[in-house]
Design an enzyme around this catalytic site. Structure first.
Site, PDB file in Angstrom:
ATOM      1  N   SER A   1      26.592 -12.350   0.676  1.00  0.00           N
ATOM      2  CA  SER A   1      26.866 -13.632  -0.249  1.00  0.00           C
ATOM      3  C   SER A   1      25.858 -14.828   0.191  1.00  0.00           C
ATOM      4  O   SER A   1      25.372 -14.723   1.126  1.00  0.00           O
ATOM      5  CB  SER A   1      28.300 -14.059  -0.539  1.00  0.00           C
ATOM      6  OG  SER A   1      28.516 -14.577   0.582  1.00  0.00           O
ATOM      7  N   LYS A   2      25.728 -15.744  -0.666  1.00  0.00           N
ATOM      8  CA  LYS A   2      25.075 -16.830  -0.485  1.00  0.00           C
ATOM      9  C   LYS A   2      25.275 -17.586   0.777  1.00  0.00           C
ATOM     10  O   LYS A   2      24.593 -18.048   1.455  1.00  0.00           O
ATOM     11  CB  LYS A   2      25.419 -17.904  -1.631  1.00  0.00           C
ATOM     12  CG  LYS A   2      24.388 -19.198  -2.025  1.00  0.00           C
ATOM     13  CD  LYS A   2      24.778 -19.883  -2.959  1.00  0.00           C
ATOM     14  CE  LYS A   2      24.260 -21.128  -3.305  1.00  0.00           C
ATOM     15  NZ  LYS A   2      24.388 -21.704  -4.479  1.00  0.00           N
ATOM     16  N   ARG A   3      26.513 -17.470   1.099  1.00  0.00           N
ATOM     17  CA  ARG A   3      27.104 -18.362   2.389  1.00  0.00           C
ATOM     18  C   ARG A   3      26.804 -17.774   3.568  1.00  0.00           C
ATOM     19  O   ARG A   3      26.898 -18.278   4.582  1.00  0.00           O
ATOM     20  CB  ARG A   3      28.604 -18.507   2.198  1.00  0.00           C
ATOM     21  CG  ARG A   3      29.129 -19.307   1.115  1.00  0.00           C
ATOM     22  CD  ARG A   3      30.655 -19.630   1.361  1.00  0.00           C
ATOM     23  NE  ARG A   3      30.839 -20.922   0.298  1.00  0.00           N
ATOM     24  CZ  ARG A   3      32.130 -21.005  -0.166  1.00  0.00           C
ATOM     25  NH1 ARG A   3      33.072 -20.105   0.451  1.00  0.00           N
ATOM     26  NH2 ARG A   3      32.437 -21.845  -0.992  1.00  0.00           N
ATOM     27  N   ASP A   4      26.560 -16.398   3.657  1.00  0.00           N
ATOM     28  CA  ASP A   4      26.497 -15.703   4.994  1.00  0.00           C
ATOM     29  C   ASP A   4      25.263 -16.194   5.584  1.00  0.00           C
ATOM     30  O   ASP A   4      24.966 -15.972   6.575  1.00  0.00           O
ATOM     31  CB  ASP A   4      26.286 -14.130   4.491  1.00  0.00           C
ATOM     32  CG  ASP A   4      27.437 -13.474   4.075  1.00  0.00           C
ATOM     33  OD1 ASP A   4      28.778 -13.925   4.624  1.00  0.00           O
ATOM     34  OD2 ASP A   4      27.610 -12.855   3.093  1.00  0.00           O
TER      35      ASP A   4
END
Length: 505
Positions: free
Chosen positions: A262-265
Site C-alpha cells: 500500500s501507499k503507506r509502506d
RNA sequence: GGCCCGUUCGUCUAGGGGUUAGGACAGCAGAUUUUCAUUCUGUAAACAGGGGUUCGAUUCCCCUACGGGCUACCA
C-alpha cells in the site's frame, strides 16, 4: 481468433502505484507480442473519488516507463472517447436493454434504506446481508411493485438504480488464463447495481460495455477483480456478447508482514511505491517516486517484469524486445509476490553498468551543476569510468567530489592514523619532485614512477600510498590513486600536494 | 462469518511422479585490490502439516492450517 486488443483501465483516484504499472506492463507486452493494440481507458465513473492531476500522472508515468498505449486517453483512436465520464450517455440504453430482456430491474431503495437493513441484519447476527435473488422480493423494486407505480415513480423523477437480476441455482464457470477453471454459484452472488441514481454506470456495467464496444479480446487485470468476474461473465451472457478471455494477476505484497503493498509502506520502509513523485493535492503530502530517486525506467520495469513472472531459464536482464519475445501469460505465477527493494537496487546497478559512458556523463552533468561543478563532457566521462563500479545510482558518482575540486578537508581519523607531522610532509614533497619529472602522466606512467620511488626509498606501498591518497582526495577510500591523479592532471596533483602538506604540516 | 484464490531457501523464482531440488537478491566466509567498491571462489538456507493414489510423492487427489482478495449506488 480475434485481433488482440487489451486495455489498462485505472481510475483516477490517486497516483498509479507499482502494482498498476506491472498490470499495464503485462498488458503492453502481451499486445506487442501478438501485434495487437494496447489501450488506456480512464474509469472515472465515481465522481466523488476523482482526484485532480491523477489522470495526467497516469499518462506521464506510463510514458516514463516506456509502456505507452497506442490508443486511448491522450492518444486518440477509433473508439473515442476513452474516458468513461465522457461516454456517460451511452450506458443507460444498455442498462435498459437488460431490463427489457428481464436480466435487470429498477430499484427504488435508497442508500439509507439499505444501510439500515444491513445494520439491523448485523444486530440479528446476520453479518452479510445482500440484495440478492431472495431478498429482492421484499424490497422496493420493479419486481415487487405494480407496473404503473414503477412508471409513475420514474416519470416523477424519483431516484432509482438498475440492478442485475442474478439468477438462482446456476453455476458460472470461466477459464482464467492464469488459474484455470474458476467456478461460482450464482446463489452466492448478489444483485449488483449496474446503473447508479446519479446517472452513471457502475464499474461493472461500464467495464463490460466498454470492453465490448472497444473490441477487447483479453482482460488482464488484478486479482482483486476475480470475485466480480462471474458477474461480468453473466453480463456478457445477458447481452449475448462473446466474452473476452480473462487473466487475473496475483497481487504485489508488502516486503514485511502480510497484505498487499500500500501507499503507506513506502514511507514506512523507505522505498517508493510510485513510479513518479506525487504530491497529494489535498494534504500536500509528498510520496516519493522511482524517477526522482534516480532509478532508470528500464531497471524499474525489468524488476516489475520478474515480480510474478519468470521466463523459465535464468535470464534476469531483458531488453524490451526480449521481454516481448519471452512473455507469456501462462508463465505468470499464481501466488502473490513480496516486493524486494534490495533486488530493485540491484537491477538499477546492473543497468547503470551497462550504460555507455557518454550517456552516463550526460546524466551526471545536471547533477554536478546543482553542486556548482562544471567540467568538460570528456572529463565527466573519465569520472564516470572511475566511479560507475561503485554506484547504484547516477548520483552516487558525485561521491567522488575530489574529481571535481581539491579536498576542502581531510578525514580526521585518516590523518590521525597515517599522518606523522613533519615526516609525512617531507616524504610527500620528495614524491612530488619525482612526479614532476613524469612525462607520461597516465595510470601506468605514474605507477611506474611510484614503484621506482618506493624502491629508492626502500619503502612499502602502505607507507606512501595512503598519504598520497590523502593529498589527492582527503579520504582513504575511492578509486585507484593513480587513476585519480591521471584524471585530474599533473598540475592539479602538484597543487594538491602543496596544499595538503601545508594544511597538515 | 461467507465466497473465491493461493502455499518450493529470509525474498523473487526454476523444476516436476524417481533430481546432489537449480538460479538470482540479501547473509556469511575467504581470495584479489594501497583503501572503499568491484570481481572471483566458497558457504548456509526451501518443497506448510496430515491423509490417500502409487513400487515410489515436493510434483496428482482430499482434508487441515496459514496467507491473501472480495463481500458498497468504490474502482
Amino acid at each position: 481468433m480475434r485481433k488482440v486488443r487489451v486495455r489498462f483501465a485505472p481510475s483516477p483516484t490517486g497516483p498509479l502505484h507499482m502494482g498498476g504499472v506491472r498490470t499495464a506492463l503485462y498488458n503492453y507486452l502481451f499486445a506487442k507480442k501478438h501485434g495487437g493494440d494496447f489501450l488506456l481507458r480512464i474509469e472515472d465513473t465515481d465522481q466523488t473519488r476523482y482526484v485532480p492531476g491523477a489522470e495526467e500522472y497516469i499518462i506521464e508515468a506510463l510514458k516514463w516507463c516506456g509502456i505507452e498505449p497506442n490508443e486511448g486517453v491522450g492518444y486518440g483512436g477509433d473508439c473515442a472517447p476513452y474516458r468513461q465520464s465522457e461516454r456517460k450517455p451511452m450506458y443507460k440504453p444498455y442498462a435498459e436493454q437488460l431490463v427489457e430482456k428481464g436480466w435487470a430491474y429498477y430499484a427504488f431503495d435508497t442508500s439509507e434504506d439499505l444501510d439500515n437493513i444491513r445494520k439491523q441484519a448485523e444486530l440479528a447476527k446476520m453479518p452479510n446481508w445482500q440484495y440478492n435473488s431472495i431478498s429482492r422480493m421484499t424490497m422496493k423494486n420493479s419486481l415487487t411493485m405494480p407496473v404503473d407505480e414503477v412508471q409513475a415513480k420514474i416519470a416523477a423523477g424519483d431516484p432509482y438504480v438498475i440492478r442485475f437480476k442474478m439468477p438462482r441455482n446456476e453455476e458460472v464457470r470461466f477459464q482464467d488464463l492464469i488459474r484455470g477453471w474458476v467456478v461460482f454459484s450464482t446463489n452466492e452472488l448478489d444483485d449488483k447495481v449496474l446503473y447508479k441514481s446519479d446517472g452513471m454506470p457502475t464499474y461493472h456495467l461500464a467495464n463490460v460495455v466498454d470492453d465490448m464496444t472497444m473490441n477487447i479480446s483479453h482482460v488482464i487485470r488484478g486479482e482483486e477483480w476475480l470475485p466480480s468476474a462471474p458477474l461480468h461473465v453473466m453480463l456478457y451472457k445477458a447481452f449475448e456478447w462473446e466474452a473476452p478471455a480473462f487473466a487475473h494477476l496475483p497481487l504485489i505484497l508488502k516486503p514485511d508482514g502480510n497484505g498487499k503493498l500500500s501507499k503507506r509502506d513506502g514511507d514506512r520502509l523507505g522505498f517508493p511505491v510510485f513510479p513518479l513523485e506525487w504530491k497529494d493535492p489535498e494534504t500536500g503530502a509528498i510520496s516519493s517516486g522511482y524517477r526522482e530517486k534516480g532509478y532508470f525506467p528500464k531497471a524499474f520495469i525489468n524488476m516489475l517484469l520478474l515480480l510474478g513472472w519468470a521466463p523459465g531459464n535464468n535470464q534476469e536482464i531483458f531488453t524490451e524486445q526480449e521481454m516481448i519475445d519471452a512473455f507469456t501469460i501462462e508463465r505468470i505465477g499464481k501466488s502473490g509476490s513480496k516486493f524486494d527493494p534490495d533486488k530493485t537496487r540491484w537491477f538499477n546497478q546492473q543497468y547503470l553498468r551497462n550504460t555507455p559512458l557518454p550517456e552516463l556523463a550526460q546524466a551526471l552533468i545536471p547533477l554536478m551543476q546543482e553542486k556548482g561543478w562544471v567540467k568538460e563532457p570528456s572529463y565527466v566521462e573519465g569520472v564516470c569510468k572511475l566511479m560507475m563500479e561503485r554506484a547504484v545510482f547516477v548520483a552516487d558518482m558525485l561521491e567522488g567530489h575530489y574529481l571535481f575540486q581539491a579536498p576542502v578537508e581531510y578525514d580526521k581519523d585518516a590523518v590521525a592514523k597515517k599522518w606523522k607531522p613533519g615526516e609525512s610532509g617531507a616524504l610527500m614533497m620528495e614524491w612530488k619532485s619525482v612526479l614532476e619529472t613524469v612525462e607520461d602522466f597516465s595510470h601506468d606512467g605514474i605507477d611506474a614512477a611510484f614503484k621506482g620511488f618506493l624502491q629508492t626509498k626502500s619503502l612499502g606501498m602502505g607507507a606512501v600510498m595512503p598519504l598520497f591518497r590523502l593529498m589527492l582526495t582527503g579520504t582513504l577510500t575511492g578509486p585507484s590513486s593513480m587513476d585519480v591523479a591521471a584524471l585530474i592532471g599533473k598540475e592539479e596533483v602538484m597543487k594538491r600536494i602543496d596544499q595538503g602538506v601545508k594544511t597538515l604540516g
